[in-house]
Write an enzyme that holds these catalytic residues in place. Structure first.
Site, PDB file in Angstrom:
ATOM      1  N   LYS A 176      -7.503  -2.603   2.245  1.00 23.04           N
ATOM      2  CA  LYS A 176      -7.644  -2.463   3.696  1.00 23.04           C
ATOM      3  C   LYS A 176      -8.146  -1.074   4.077  1.00 23.04           C
ATOM      4  O   LYS A 176      -8.362  -0.202   3.240  1.00 23.04           O
ATOM      5  CB  LYS A 176      -6.290  -2.738   4.364  1.00 23.04           C
ATOM      6  CG  LYS A 176      -5.717  -4.098   4.033  1.00 23.04           C
ATOM      7  CD  LYS A 176      -4.295  -4.215   4.564  1.00 23.04           C
ATOM      8  CE  LYS A 176      -3.614  -5.479   4.040  1.00 23.04           C
ATOM      9  NZ  LYS A 176      -2.206  -5.550   4.417  1.00 23.04           N
ATOM     10  N   GLN A 215       1.804   4.326   1.721  1.00 25.71           N
ATOM     11  CA  GLN A 215       1.759   4.438   3.170  1.00 25.71           C
ATOM     12  C   GLN A 215       2.855   5.336   3.707  1.00 25.71           C
ATOM     13  O   GLN A 215       3.790   5.731   2.993  1.00 25.71           O
ATOM     14  CB  GLN A 215       1.921   3.050   3.789  1.00 25.71           C
ATOM     15  CG  GLN A 215       3.244   2.376   3.453  1.00 25.71           C
ATOM     16  CD  GLN A 215       3.326   0.967   4.010  1.00 25.71           C
ATOM     17  OE1 GLN A 215       3.983   0.738   5.024  1.00 25.71           O
ATOM     18  NE2 GLN A 215       2.665   0.025   3.347  1.00 25.71           N
ATOM     19  N   HIS A 249       5.715   6.165   0.831  1.00 27.76           N
ATOM     20  CA  HIS A 249       6.420   5.134   0.071  1.00 27.76           C
ATOM     21  C   HIS A 249       5.502   3.951  -0.192  1.00 27.76           C
ATOM     22  O   HIS A 249       4.457   3.788   0.445  1.00 27.76           O
ATOM     23  CB  HIS A 249       7.671   4.663   0.813  1.00 27.76           C
ATOM     24  CG  HIS A 249       7.404   4.139   2.184  1.00 27.76           C
ATOM     25  ND1 HIS A 249       7.214   4.957   3.283  1.00 27.76           N
ATOM     26  CD2 HIS A 249       7.280   2.873   2.655  1.00 27.76           C
ATOM     27  CE1 HIS A 249       6.997   4.225   4.358  1.00 27.76           C
ATOM     28  NE2 HIS A 249       7.029   2.946   3.997  1.00 27.76           N
ATOM     29  N   LYS A 305       8.591   4.843  13.406  1.00 33.50           N
ATOM     30  CA  LYS A 305       9.059   3.723  12.609  1.00 33.50           C
ATOM     31  C   LYS A 305       9.875   4.178  11.397  1.00 33.50           C
ATOM     32  O   LYS A 305       9.502   3.925  10.255  1.00 33.50           O
ATOM     33  CB  LYS A 305       7.872   2.866  12.153  1.00 33.50           C
ATOM     34  CG  LYS A 305       8.266   1.534  11.540  1.00 33.50           C
ATOM     35  CD  LYS A 305       7.033   0.848  10.977  1.00 33.50           C
ATOM     36  CE  LYS A 305       7.412  -0.398  10.219  1.00 33.50           C
ATOM     37  NZ  LYS A 305       6.266  -1.011   9.542  1.00 33.50           N
ATOM     38  N   ARG A 336      -2.119   4.093   5.805  1.00 30.63           N
ATOM     39  CA  ARG A 336      -2.172   3.769   4.376  1.00 30.63           C
ATOM     40  C   ARG A 336      -3.380   4.442   3.721  1.00 30.63           C
ATOM     41  O   ARG A 336      -4.386   4.720   4.379  1.00 30.63           O
ATOM     42  CB  ARG A 336      -2.208   2.260   4.151  1.00 30.63           C
ATOM     43  CG  ARG A 336      -3.384   1.549   4.767  1.00 30.63           C
ATOM     44  CD  ARG A 336      -3.379   0.057   4.472  1.00 30.63           C
ATOM     45  NE  ARG A 336      -2.318  -0.660   5.125  1.00 30.63           N
ATOM     46  CZ  ARG A 336      -2.362  -1.113   6.375  1.00 30.63           C
ATOM     47  NH1 ARG A 336      -3.433  -0.875   7.109  1.00 30.63           N
ATOM     48  NH2 ARG A 336      -1.353  -1.764   6.897  1.00 30.63           N
ATOM     49  N   GLU A 356      12.778   3.526   8.769  1.00 29.02           N
ATOM     50  CA  GLU A 356      13.168   2.208   8.282  1.00 29.02           C
ATOM     51  C   GLU A 356      14.164   2.314   7.138  1.00 29.02           C
ATOM     52  O   GLU A 356      14.370   3.392   6.556  1.00 29.02           O
ATOM     53  CB  GLU A 356      11.943   1.410   7.843  1.00 29.02           C
ATOM     54  CG  GLU A 356      11.192   2.008   6.674  1.00 29.02           C
ATOM     55  CD  GLU A 356       9.887   1.270   6.374  1.00 29.02           C
ATOM     56  OE1 GLU A 356       9.340   0.610   7.284  1.00 29.02           O
ATOM     57  OE2 GLU A 356       9.416   1.361   5.226  1.00 29.02           O
ATOM     58  N   HIS A 373       4.751   6.071   7.913  1.00 30.06           N
ATOM     59  CA  HIS A 373       4.795   5.672   9.314  1.00 30.06           C
ATOM     60  C   HIS A 373       4.885   6.923  10.178  1.00 30.06           C
ATOM     61  O   HIS A 373       5.691   7.814   9.901  1.00 30.06           O
ATOM     62  CB  HIS A 373       5.990   4.763   9.575  1.00 30.06           C
ATOM     63  CG  HIS A 373       6.042   3.580   8.647  1.00 30.06           C
ATOM     64  ND1 HIS A 373       5.030   2.651   8.589  1.00 30.06           N
ATOM     65  CD2 HIS A 373       6.963   3.200   7.739  1.00 30.06           C
ATOM     66  CE1 HIS A 373       5.344   1.740   7.684  1.00 30.06           C
ATOM     67  NE2 HIS A 373       6.499   2.045   7.147  1.00 30.06           N
ATOM     68  N   SER A 383       0.821  -1.210   0.000  1.00 25.90           N
ATOM     69  CA  SER A 383       0.000   0.000   0.000  1.00 25.90           C
ATOM     70  C   SER A 383       0.856   1.262   0.000  1.00 25.90           C
ATOM     71  O   SER A 383       1.996   1.279   0.464  1.00 25.90           O
ATOM     72  CB  SER A 383      -0.911   0.007   1.237  1.00 25.90           C
ATOM     73  OG  SER A 383      -0.155  -0.042   2.425  1.00 25.90           O
TER      74      SER A 383
END
Length: 456
Positions: free
Chosen positions: A341, A151, A316, A176, A335, A178, A153, A149
């Protein structure tokens, strides 16, 4: 990038399936303080999200099967192997009792989180002072067959708010950041294109103008870098928010029109990489706003050994390939596209940094002829990539924080106060202040996650 859903699967193999964990000197309790001079084998968790590669085509499936002694289900997607302490996918310390039988919680193995809580010294004093008795990073392997998706964080402050307000959707209160390190060729959408490229998109993708209207499109065409960063961000946020907020009826009409036009133009000219990607995304997620919005993002293709880092509130979507991933210990995702979802469009549009331009690609800093270090600008983690040819050796010096190692290819020996043969699928925890030498009996590919060395 954890694109979580209810299909999480944590198979716990029977004790009889642990033939992969023969008792070795590394696993025998010699009475020394916990973690001193010893590596600890970990049994890890897998996630079967529907975007994962199927059965034996998945590197995650292969590694998980070898790690946990579990059979690969040929029709099942295997998306993420988790190595760490997060409750959504815990790792377990493989204990050895009499005759090599595993012992621990409820007759099984002790979770890594519980084991660290009982032995916080394995993290090192400075790590405990900063993050308490919990591992500050989460280590993963990803096998991506279709796009995740769109999204971002949340940062620490927003994560705390979201966790308190929606604990079922946001499982923890941590940020988060990453990093993804490519194992194969790896594709991603990451951040927004710069203003000049965005103007070209407005001029060449009439379907975007149809959704946002001429007034919004003209704002883009008439803004310049000289207008200042805040003005650029405001214009970008306006067009992105209008796109993401478009009704399903509008999107269901515009997306087919876009795809039809690209298919016609493909007969008379070579489509751009971005246009070909849009066709691919539409096949995966028909009538999804993410198909159109993809034109606004940087399309990045990593080669094996290249890495991409993502800060909090950065947009991203991973597209395809396999990678090593490391992040702060969190599983919070907001997301709003390329997904069936729950979507949090308003939160996503309000939280983003709206930075423009291509992301930084990390090549790794050489530590020795075999090992490169990838250092993102985050305290919680770094990753080392070690590739040893047959018959060579190297040393991972003692450091003030903990490490997790995973062997993704080959076989070799890891030596601390004792030594043990390690093979593909082995995951090992090393306590702070542990020096480790590695030798090979074949070409060996080894990855290490640890607290960012700039933190110490």
């Amino acid at each position: 990038m954890a694109d979580t859903d209810s299909s999480v699967n944590y198979p716990i193999p029977s004790l009889g399936s642990f033939s992969h964990y023969a008792v070795s000197p590394m696993e025998i309790d010699d009475g020394s303080p916990a973690g001193q001079g010893r590596l600890r084998r970990l049994r890890c968790s897998v996630h079967n999200y529907d975007w994962g590669r199927i059965g034996r085509d998945s590197g995650v499936a292969r590694l998980f099967s070898l790690n946990a002694g579990a059979e690969i289900e040929e029709e099942k997607p295997y998306a993420e192997l988790w190595m760490g302490t997060h409750g959504s996918g815990p790792s377990f310390v493989v204990q050895s009792g009499e005759n090599g039988v595993s012992v621990g919680e409820e007759g099984g193995d002790l979770s890594l989180k519980s084991w660290i809580a009982q032995n916080p010294s394995v993290l090192g004093d400075k790590v405990v002072d900063k993050w308490g008795s919990n591992l500050p990073f989460l280590f993963k392997v990803l096998s991506v067959a279709k796009a995740l998706s769109i999204q971002a964080h949340p940062d620490k402050k927003l994560a705390e708010v979201l966790h308190k307000a929606q604990p079922n959707n946001f499982k923890d209160d941590n940020h988060k950041p990453e990093m993804a390190l490519a194992l194969t060729e790896f594709e991603a959408l990451c951040g927004f294109i710069d203003i000049e490229e965005l103007k070209c998109v407005i001029q060449n993708v009439p379907e975007i103008v149809e959704v946002v209207g001429n007034e919004c499109a003209n704002q883009v065409l008439h803004v310049n870098k000289q207008d200042g960063e805040e003005k650029l961000k405001a214009v970008l946020q306006s067009i992105f928010t209008q796109l993401m907020s478009a009704s399903k009826d509008v999107i269901s009409k515009v997306v087919p029109k876009l795809i039809g036009r690209l298919n016609m133009e493909n007969k008379v000219r070579q489509l751009t990489d971005k246009e070909q990607l849009v066709l691919q995304l539409e096949r995966q997620y028909p009538a999804d706003i993410g198909v159109i919005v993809a034109f606004l993002f940087n399309y990045v293709k990593l080669k094996p050994g290249e890495a991409l880092w993502l800060g909090a509130n950065e947009l991203h979507a991973y597209i395809r390939g396999e990678c090593i991933e490391c992040m702060a210990t969190s599983d919070n995702v907001v997301r709003a596209g390329l997904t069936p979802k729950n979507r949090d469009v308003q939160i996503l549009c309000s939280m983003l940094t709206y930075k423009q331009g291509p992301p930084e690609i990390l090549q790794g800093i050489p530590l020795n002829p075999y090992t490169r270090r990838y250092l993102p600008p985050f305290e919680e983690f770094e990753v080392d990539r070690c590739v040893l040819s047959k018959g060579t050796s190297t040393v991972f010096p003692a450091i003030p924080g903990p490490s997790i190692f995973i062997v993704v290819e080959g076989e070799g020996t890891m030596c601390t106060s004792s030594e043990d043969i390690v093979t593909e699928g082995d995951v090992l925890f090393a306590a702070a202040n542990t020096e480790i030498s590695v030798t090979t009996s074949s070409e060996l590919h080894l990855y290490r996650a640890g607290v960012n060395s700039r933190f110490f």
